[in-house]
Scaffold this motif. Structure first.
Motif, PDB file in Angstrom:
ATOM      1  N   TYR A   1     -58.813  46.030 -85.136  1.00 24.05           N
ATOM      2  CA  TYR A   1     -57.764  44.939 -85.548  1.00 24.05           C
ATOM      3  C   TYR A   1     -58.491  43.699 -85.779  1.00 24.05           C
ATOM      4  O   TYR A   1     -57.949  42.842 -86.084  1.00 24.05           O
ATOM      5  CB  TYR A   1     -56.709  45.094 -84.548  1.00 24.05           C
ATOM      6  CG  TYR A   1     -55.489  45.969 -85.083  1.00 24.05           C
ATOM      7  CD1 TYR A   1     -54.516  45.283 -85.602  1.00 24.05           C
ATOM      8  CD2 TYR A   1     -55.526  47.294 -84.949  1.00 24.05           C
ATOM      9  CE1 TYR A   1     -53.310  46.338 -86.187  1.00 24.05           C
ATOM     10  CE2 TYR A   1     -54.544  48.030 -85.445  1.00 24.05           C
ATOM     11  CZ  TYR A   1     -53.530  47.777 -85.918  1.00 24.05           C
ATOM     12  OH  TYR A   1     -52.350  48.392 -86.734  1.00 24.05           O
TER      13      TYR A   1
ATOM     14  N   ASN B   1     -48.017  44.605 -75.476  1.00 24.60           N
ATOM     15  CA  ASN B   1     -47.932  44.604 -76.767  1.00 24.60           C
ATOM     16  C   ASN B   1     -47.986  46.269 -77.122  1.00 24.60           C
ATOM     17  O   ASN B   1     -47.662  46.703 -78.094  1.00 24.60           O
ATOM     18  CB  ASN B   1     -49.353  44.338 -77.471  1.00 24.60           C
ATOM     19  CG  ASN B   1     -48.998  43.752 -78.842  1.00 24.60           C
ATOM     20  OD1 ASN B   1     -48.106  43.370 -79.163  1.00 24.60           O
ATOM     21  ND2 ASN B   1     -50.033  43.972 -79.641  1.00 24.60           N
TER      22      ASN B   1
ATOM     23  N   TRP C   1     -44.917  50.354 -80.150  1.00 21.44           N
ATOM     24  CA  TRP C   1     -46.470  50.137 -80.777  1.00 21.44           C
ATOM     25  C   TRP C   1     -46.569  48.768 -81.579  1.00 21.44           C
ATOM     26  O   TRP C   1     -45.492  48.054 -82.207  1.00 21.44           O
ATOM     27  CB  TRP C   1     -46.785  50.785 -82.174  1.00 21.44           C
ATOM     28  CG  TRP C   1     -47.779  50.640 -82.834  1.00 21.44           C
ATOM     29  CD1 TRP C   1     -48.165  49.918 -83.921  1.00 21.44           C
ATOM     30  CD2 TRP C   1     -49.204  51.305 -82.403  1.00 21.44           C
ATOM     31  NE1 TRP C   1     -49.202  50.211 -84.289  1.00 21.44           N
ATOM     32  CE2 TRP C   1     -50.141  50.805 -83.422  1.00 21.44           C
ATOM     33  CE3 TRP C   1     -49.592  52.145 -81.682  1.00 21.44           C
ATOM     34  CZ2 TRP C   1     -51.493  51.044 -83.564  1.00 21.44           C
ATOM     35  CZ3 TRP C   1     -50.983  52.443 -81.712  1.00 21.44           C
ATOM     36  CH2 TRP C   1     -51.906  51.968 -82.472  1.00 21.44           C
ATOM     37  N   HIS C   2     -47.408  47.796 -80.946  1.00 22.74           N
ATOM     38  CA  HIS C   2     -47.718  46.327 -81.628  1.00 22.74           C
ATOM     39  C   HIS C   2     -46.402  45.631 -81.590  1.00 22.74           C
ATOM     40  O   HIS C   2     -45.806  45.311 -82.474  1.00 22.74           O
ATOM     41  CB  HIS C   2     -48.254  46.762 -83.114  1.00 22.74           C
ATOM     42  CG  HIS C   2     -49.012  45.149 -83.420  1.00 22.74           C
ATOM     43  ND1 HIS C   2     -49.065  44.110 -82.778  1.00 22.74           N
ATOM     44  CD2 HIS C   2     -50.027  45.014 -84.435  1.00 22.74           C
ATOM     45  CE1 HIS C   2     -50.070  43.113 -83.427  1.00 22.74           C
ATOM     46  NE2 HIS C   2     -50.379  43.686 -84.229  1.00 22.74           N
TER      47      HIS C   2
ATOM     48  N   PHE D   1     -56.972  49.381 -79.932  1.00 27.28           N
ATOM     49  CA  PHE D   1     -56.224  48.275 -80.023  1.00 27.28           C
ATOM     50  C   PHE D   1     -55.548  47.768 -78.943  1.00 27.28           C
ATOM     51  O   PHE D   1     -55.671  46.733 -78.279  1.00 27.28           O
ATOM     52  CB  PHE D   1     -55.222  48.354 -80.971  1.00 27.28           C
ATOM     53  CG  PHE D   1     -54.304  47.236 -81.386  1.00 27.28           C
ATOM     54  CD1 PHE D   1     -54.845  45.948 -81.290  1.00 27.28           C
ATOM     55  CD2 PHE D   1     -53.274  47.305 -82.259  1.00 27.28           C
ATOM     56  CE1 PHE D   1     -53.936  44.622 -81.485  1.00 27.28           C
ATOM     57  CE2 PHE D   1     -52.544  46.388 -82.794  1.00 27.28           C
ATOM     58  CZ  PHE D   1     -52.927  44.910 -82.113  1.00 27.28           C
TER      59      PHE D   1
ATOM     60  N   PRO E   1     -51.949  39.709 -78.247  1.00 22.41           N
ATOM     61  CA  PRO E   1     -50.845  39.791 -79.033  1.00 22.41           C
ATOM     62  C   PRO E   1     -50.052  38.452 -79.595  1.00 22.41           C
ATOM     63  O   PRO E   1     -50.707  37.346 -79.298  1.00 22.41           O
ATOM     64  CB  PRO E   1     -49.821  40.062 -77.879  1.00 22.41           C
ATOM     65  CG  PRO E   1     -50.378  39.458 -76.555  1.00 22.41           C
ATOM     66  CD  PRO E   1     -51.729  39.602 -77.004  1.00 22.41           C
TER      67      PRO E   1
END
Length: 532
Positions: free
Chosen positions: A529, A290, A307-308, A269, A192
């Motif tokens: 990613y 994350n 998300w993210h 991810f 992250p």
């Protein structure tokens, strides 16, 4: 050196052994050397870009700190003689000086990122425009090698200098320690995106060997490997087949392929993040969470809160809030209320700030119009949720709809999954044009009766692979559901007897070895990613 490779496992074991054997005051040095060794092995000479970002942002923080020290010193020694207006002038001079320092760092670092990732994209569009206008000019393009993790460590470093500029943190005084903050090897590949205030002190502190942390960290690593190697990599071939040859698939198959990609990118991810967090946890370092079960989200905005998370919060704090709370936004809000009415006019500056923010989110993912469309797609839906929230609440009251009941929440979850999966057409298709064609074919060739055709739904997968995939996804769902209702599985597992615990661990290891990429018929797939 991929996270799923044996070489990486041996590398981590070696680092951990040295980390816990050396005197504690040198542990951060071990991490720094390990991080640069990892980066050199993985990216070789491209390490110069990492060094560039480290040096420029470190000295930016240094100069910002010096500017504050100079200002505070002047105020302190002249406090009795300075008038209120003179103090105001000094404060303004300090602020302007700091802005110039900050702007220099932002231009330098985002400039490097822009040239490497986006130069050819802009050149290609200019050349297309010149051709359309019959201008006999062609700007040459160049093949740039993309440094490993450049988007992640650039955003993390710029976040640091902005926080120093805002006075939220003090500048780091040790460039070697700061280099560790920028390059910490478990997170540099795909995040992250950590904040200095949350991570730096953990990296610099000494940590003792703790069996509980080792156990929980190892569990996270196994869970990440399971998601990546058993689910994500198993889906990769089918997803690629659908997106690369969508003309050969029915509408329902294309949509299922998009849903599969949503699941693939999540497991890929989040699996990588779990591995990174697990390694860090063994060392005594807690990386930011994350993901928070995004497929249980009940709206697009809720999805982006899950998300993210590190990217979403970065965009919120450093782009959205500064734009939406700026003097220009306030002035625009007054004007727009006169033209558009109280409700819409009040929200109009927020809408613009949100569109710009998600435009940046899209562009962050890559240099292509499809990513621009992906960002705007999400931004528009989130703003629509804000815009129509009063209307939805009014409808709920009129028809006595309880938004907290299971059936309503489940409907919202399904709708959100559908909308998120449609967004994946833009993020994974070969181009924006292909994404639009895929959407058209999905609608034009859509037939629910295709769901009754078992053969057509196999989509190239062997029946055994489907059974493994269904079983693995079911495990993923059960784990996510238990976590969603507040049950900590790792703590529950730790309370079980030794035989049961190790039966679970061994079963997880063998499921990865047998059904993961090391099983027969599968090839390792790079983390998605890693390319961003």
């Amino acid at each position: 050196m991929a996270f799923t490779s044996l070489n990486f496992l041996l590398f981590v074991v070696a680092v951990l052994l040295v980390y816990f054997l050396v005197p504690k005051k040198y542990q951060w040095v071990v991490l720094l050397l390990a991080s640069y060794a990892y980066y050199w092995i993985s990216a070789n000479k491209l390490v110069v870009f990492l060094l560039f970002t480290t040096v420029t942002t470190f000295y930016t923080g240094h100069f910002l700190g010096k500017s504050n020290e100079k200002y505070n010193h002047l105020i302190e020694i002249n406090n009795d003689t300075l008038t209120k207006d003179q103090k105001k002038i000094l404060r303004a001079e300090n602020k302007n000086r700091k802005k110039r320092i900050l702007l220099t760092a932002v231009i330098l670092n985002f400039g490097v990122l822009a040239v490497i990732k986006y130069f050819n994209f802009f050149v290609g569009n200019f050349n297309a425009l010149f051709s359309a206008l019959s201008i006999d000019t062609i700007i040459p393009t160049f093949e740039f090698l993309l440094p490993l993790g450049i988007s992640f460590y650039t955003f993390q470093s710029i976040g640091y200098v902005i926080d120093v500029y805002r006075g939220k943190i003090e500048p780091d005084r040790n460039i070697a320690k700061f280099a560790l903050f920028v390059s910490f090897f478990p997170q540099i590949v795909q995040g992250p995106i950590s904040r200095y205030s949350q991570l730096a002190s953990q990296l610099y502190e000494s940590h003792s060997f703790d069996y509980t942390r080792v156990k929980f960290g190892a569990q996270l690593i196994l869970w990440g490997l399971f998601k990546k190697m058993v689910i994500a990599d198993r889906l990769a071939a089918t997803v690629s087949s659908v997106f690369d040859g969508y003309q050969n698939y029915a509408g329902i198959q294309i949509f299922i392929g998009a849903v599969m990609y949503s699941l693939q990118v999540y497991c890929d991810f989040s699996g990588g993040i779990d591995i990174a967090r697990g390694i860090a946890q063994i060392m005594g370092i807690d990386l930011a969470e994350n993901f928070k079960r995004p497929f249980f989200a009940e709206s697009i905005s809720d999805f982006w809160r899950r998300w993210h998370i590190s990217l979403s919060s970065w965009m919120r704090d450093y782009i959205f809030y500064p734009l939406s709370l700026s003097a220009g936004a306030v002035k625009l809000g007054r004007t727009s209320r006169k033209i558009m009415g109280a409700h819409l006019g009040k929200l109009f500056p927020t809408f613009l700030a949100m569109l710009i923010t998600f435009l940046v989110v899209g562009i962050w993912h890559g240099a292509s119009w499809k990513y621009v469309a992906y960002g705007l797609y999400n931004g528009v839906f989130i703003f629509a949720e804000v815009l129509f929230e009063p209307l939805v609440e009014k409808i709920n009251r009129k028809f006595q709809i309880n938004p907290k009941v299971f059936s309503w929440r489940l409907l919202n979850i399904i709708i959100t999954i559908v909308l998120v999966s449609i967004g994946r057409y833009f993020s994974h298709a070969a181009s924006l044009k292909v994404a639009v064609r895929m959407l058209y074919r999905t609608v034009a060739a859509f037939d629910f009766y295709d769901l009754l055709n078992i053969k057509i739904l196999q989509m190239g997968m062997d029946p055994k692979d489907i059974y493994v995939l269904v079983g693995a996804v079911l495990i993923l769902f059960i784990v996510g559901l238990l976590q969603e209702i507040g049950i900590s599985l790792r703590e529950k597992l730790a309370q079980q007897n030794l035989v049961f615990r190790w039966s679970i661990y061994i079963a997880a290891i063998f499921s990865i070895l047998i059904f993961g990429v090391y099983g027969i018929g599968f090839d390792p797939v790079s983390f998605i990613y890693m390319g961003f």
